[in-house]
Design a protein around this motif. Structure first.
Motif, PDB file in Angstrom:
ATOM      1  N   GLU A 221       0.825  -1.216   0.000  1.00 31.16           N
ATOM      2  CA  GLU A 221       0.000   0.000   0.000  1.00 31.16           C
ATOM      3  C   GLU A 221       0.861   1.269   0.000  1.00 31.16           C
ATOM      4  O   GLU A 221       0.543   2.248  -0.653  1.00 31.16           O
ATOM      5  N   GLU A 222       1.974   1.239   0.758  1.00 34.05           N
ATOM      6  CA  GLU A 222       2.832   2.407   0.864  1.00 34.05           C
ATOM      7  C   GLU A 222       3.456   2.755  -0.504  1.00 34.05           C
ATOM      8  O   GLU A 222       3.543   3.921  -0.880  1.00 34.05           O
TER       9      GLU A 222
ATOM     10  N   ARG B 218       0.806   4.326  -2.604  1.00 40.32           N
ATOM     11  CA  ARG B 218       0.571   5.706  -2.180  1.00 40.32           C
ATOM     12  C   ARG B 218       1.645   6.629  -2.769  1.00 40.32           C
ATOM     13  O   ARG B 218       1.359   7.701  -3.289  1.00 40.32           O
TER      14      ARG B 218
END
Ligand SMILES: [Zn+2]
Length: 258
Positions: free
Chosen positions: A214-215, A218
């Motif tokens: 997810e990071e 992002r």
């Protein structure tokens, strides 16, 4: 009156009059063109199938000084899987708007056409549409001559180390010595930079099974989207639509999807 025949994808349309529709087509030989499909909104009109959004068709077009008109069309690929799913449709509209915003009128570009057509095929199957969007943004900008510099520092040319940032203004990654050249540059991990390199070098089929944290996703969104918007120098209306859909999905919980 002269006629021409061309393959094209329907990028957009708007209704005019009682039953007509003006289409924006994207063709390998002529680039972006506008043509009217007369009577297309009447029941069982013969032009209806081939003029749906994202449909790839062969068109016979009557040239005119004011507005060309479609005489015949034959569907080559309908891409109905995109139109029948609201989420895929929203992303398709986003891709089409980015293409329209980055392409001048009647500018032929075979590699751009092939790239867009390929994107539509993958849009029918792709699981994480946000990741597909990041790949599309990077690849589209690269084809248009604005490849983000992710291999060395865009400012001084030095090799990249761990401490780096991404500058949309300068057009790529900057090393820690160059941070002062863009105070608005955003944090990016070396791992994300490597993913961006893959986006540039590898075809869709090698990226479709990529599983990103997810990071990383992002960071990709914070870099590739502003980079694209910086080069287009335009606002994209469809971005709001996608945010709305993602907001609905988030509030529906993790079971949402198709
Ligand atoms: Zn530098």
């Amino acid at each position: 009156m002269s006629l021409y025949r061309t393959d094209a994808v329907v990028l957009g349309h708007r209704n005019i009059g009682e039953a007509d529709r003006i289409l924006t087509l994207f063709s390998p030989e002529k680039g972006k063109i506008h043509a009217v499909a007369r009577g297309v909104r009447r029941l069982n009109n013969r032009l209806l199938g081939g003029t749906q959004l994202f449909t790839f068709s062969n068109f016979l077009i009557v040239e005119s000084k004011t507005l060309d008109s479609i005489s015949q069309c034959e569907v080559k690929e309908s891409f109905h899987k995109i139109r029948s799913n609201l989420e895929r449709m929203a992303y398709g509209l986003y891709f089409a708007e980015m293409l329209r915003a980055s392409t001048p009128e009647e500018d032929k570009n075979y590699s751009l056409f092939n790239f867009f057509l390929k994107t539509l095929y993958f849009l029918q199957e792709w699981n994480d549409l946000e990741v597909l969007s990041r790949i599309y943004e990077v690849k589209l900008m690269a084809i248009q001559g604005f490849t983000p510099e992710v291999f060395r520092c865009v400012n001084c040319g030095n090799k990249l180390s761990e401490k780096i940032r991404f500058s949309s203004n300068l057009g790529g990654v900057i090393c820690f010595r160059c941070l002062k050249h863009d105070v608005r540059a955003v944090d990016i991990d070396y791992e994300t930079v490597k993913v961006m390199r893959d986006f540039i070098k590898k075809p869709y089929r090698e990226l479709i099974h990529m599983d990103l944290r997810e990071e990383i996703k992002r960071q990709l969104k914070n870099t590739s989207q502003p980079f694209m918007l910086h080069h287009l120098d335009k606002k994209l209306k469809t971005m709001g639509f996608i945010n709305d859909i993602n907001g609905l999905k988030a509030s529906a919980g993790p079971t949402g999807g198709d």
